[in-house]
Scaffold this active site. Structure first.
Site, PDB file in Angstrom:
ATOM      1  N   ASP A  33       0.858  -1.187   0.000  1.00  0.00           N
ATOM      2  CA  ASP A  33       0.000   0.000   0.000  1.00  0.00           C
ATOM      3  C   ASP A  33       0.897   1.241   0.000  1.00  0.00           C
ATOM      4  O   ASP A  33       1.858   1.327   0.762  1.00  0.00           O
ATOM      5  CB  ASP A  33      -0.917   0.004   1.227  1.00  0.00           C
ATOM      6  CG  ASP A  33      -2.033   1.026   1.127  1.00  0.00           C
ATOM      7  OD1 ASP A  33      -3.201   0.610   1.064  1.00  0.00           O
ATOM      8  OD2 ASP A  33      -1.737   2.249   1.109  1.00  0.00           O
ATOM      9  N   ILE A  34       0.559   2.186  -0.879  1.00  0.00           N
ATOM     10  CA  ILE A  34       1.415   3.363  -1.059  1.00  0.00           C
ATOM     11  C   ILE A  34       1.397   4.285   0.171  1.00  0.00           C
ATOM     12  O   ILE A  34       2.359   5.018   0.412  1.00  0.00           O
ATOM     13  CB  ILE A  34       0.992   4.112  -2.352  1.00  0.00           C
ATOM     14  CG1 ILE A  34       2.114   4.967  -2.886  1.00  0.00           C
ATOM     15  CG2 ILE A  34      -0.283   4.907  -2.142  1.00  0.00           C
ATOM     16  CD1 ILE A  34       1.880   5.445  -4.312  1.00  0.00           C
ATOM     17  N   ASN A  89     -12.694  -3.272   3.056  1.00  0.00           N
ATOM     18  CA  ASN A  89     -13.670  -2.187   3.106  1.00  0.00           C
ATOM     19  C   ASN A  89     -14.560  -2.359   1.880  1.00  0.00           C
ATOM     20  O   ASN A  89     -14.098  -2.168   0.759  1.00  0.00           O
ATOM     21  CB  ASN A  89     -12.979  -0.823   3.065  1.00  0.00           C
ATOM     22  CG  ASN A  89     -12.013  -0.623   4.222  1.00  0.00           C
ATOM     23  OD1 ASN A  89     -12.288  -1.047   5.332  1.00  0.00           O
ATOM     24  ND2 ASN A  89     -10.890   0.005   3.959  1.00  0.00           N
ATOM     25  N   GLN A  96     -14.590   2.152   1.663  1.00  0.00           N
ATOM     26  CA  GLN A  96     -13.943   1.777   0.402  1.00  0.00           C
ATOM     27  C   GLN A  96     -13.723   3.023  -0.452  1.00  0.00           C
ATOM     28  O   GLN A  96     -14.665   3.767  -0.726  1.00  0.00           O
ATOM     29  CB  GLN A  96     -14.794   0.760  -0.362  1.00  0.00           C
ATOM     30  CG  GLN A  96     -14.128   0.258  -1.642  1.00  0.00           C
ATOM     31  CD  GLN A  96     -14.935  -0.870  -2.304  1.00  0.00           C
ATOM     32  OE1 GLN A  96     -16.081  -1.117  -1.954  1.00  0.00           O
ATOM     33  NE2 GLN A  96     -14.315  -1.541  -3.256  1.00  0.00           N
ATOM     34  N   HIS A 102     -10.552  -5.465  -2.700  1.00  0.00           N
ATOM     35  CA  HIS A 102      -9.187  -5.837  -2.316  1.00  0.00           C
ATOM     36  C   HIS A 102      -9.133  -6.062  -0.812  1.00  0.00           C
ATOM     37  O   HIS A 102      -9.969  -5.557  -0.066  1.00  0.00           O
ATOM     38  CB  HIS A 102      -8.195  -4.732  -2.714  1.00  0.00           C
ATOM     39  CG  HIS A 102      -8.575  -3.381  -2.190  1.00  0.00           C
ATOM     40  ND1 HIS A 102      -9.566  -2.603  -2.762  1.00  0.00           N
ATOM     41  CD2 HIS A 102      -8.131  -2.670  -1.110  1.00  0.00           C
ATOM     42  CE1 HIS A 102      -9.701  -1.480  -2.078  1.00  0.00           C
ATOM     43  NE2 HIS A 102      -8.856  -1.500  -1.068  1.00  0.00           N
ATOM     44  N   HIS A 104      -6.877  -5.751   2.689  1.00  0.00           N
ATOM     45  CA  HIS A 104      -5.748  -5.108   3.369  1.00  0.00           C
ATOM     46  C   HIS A 104      -5.158  -6.107   4.366  1.00  0.00           C
ATOM     47  O   HIS A 104      -5.904  -6.698   5.152  1.00  0.00           O
ATOM     48  CB  HIS A 104      -6.216  -3.900   4.180  1.00  0.00           C
ATOM     49  CG  HIS A 104      -6.783  -2.770   3.379  1.00  0.00           C
ATOM     50  ND1 HIS A 104      -6.082  -1.618   3.116  1.00  0.00           N
ATOM     51  CD2 HIS A 104      -7.999  -2.605   2.788  1.00  0.00           C
ATOM     52  CE1 HIS A 104      -6.844  -0.786   2.409  1.00  0.00           C
ATOM     53  NE2 HIS A 104      -8.010  -1.361   2.201  1.00  0.00           N
TER      54      HIS A 104
END
Ligand code: AMP
Length: 140
Positions: A33-34, A89, A96, A102, A104
């Site tokens: 995750d960025i 989410n 979301q 996706h 996490h």
């Protein structure tokens, strides 16, 4: 396979947007995750575009689920994570932001700054049984 050319994650899957990948399968990719909640925060992204968790084909959801133990073990052995939060989410009301379902995986450490701000409700009377009954009916 379903794809949405306006979707950030479809574009990451296609390689049009750069990402830091740690695992790839025929049906999913796993990237960092960025903006991690905690460093090492992973996103498991099915290659196919489905918006909500309820939109996923069972076999695709099963495939992603099958990756979770190995990924979680890696967070523990490689980063020293003492625990992991696995979160989806699903839907705007659930937080979301990117409409491509996706998972996490957030590595957790004693003393890390994460606080889940979830309140707790309570059932009274036959609320619990009636809620369960409605969900069972919804399963079809
Ligand atoms: P959600 O709120 O569940 O839709 O989460 C979307 C997540 O995607 C957030 O944690 C973002 O930090 C992450 N994210 C958004 N853009 C990128 C990107 N280009 N590369 C990696 N992670 C991203």
């Amino acid at each position: 396979m379903s794809r949405d050319s306006n979707c950030v994650f479809c574009r990451i899957v296609a390689g049009d947007i750069p990402s830091t990948r740690v695992l790839e399968t025929d049906d999913a990719i796993v990237i960092l995750d960025i903006n991690p909640v905690v460093k090492g925060h992973l996103l498991v992204i099915p290659r196919a575009h489905h918006v909500l968790v309820g939109d996923l084909p069972d076999d695709l959801a099963g495939h992603v689920g099958s990756l979770l133990p190995r990924l979680t073990r890696s967070l523990a052995s490689a980063l020293g994570a003492e625990g992991t939060n696995v979160v989806i989410n699903s839907g705007r009301v659930a937080g979301q932001e990117i409409d491509h379902c996706h998972w996490h995986l957030i590595p957790r450490f004693s003393g890390d700054p994460v606080r889940w701000p979830w309140p707790r409700d309570a059932y009274s009377g036959d609320d619990m049984a009636r809620t369960a009954s409605r969900i069972v009916d919804g399963l079809g």
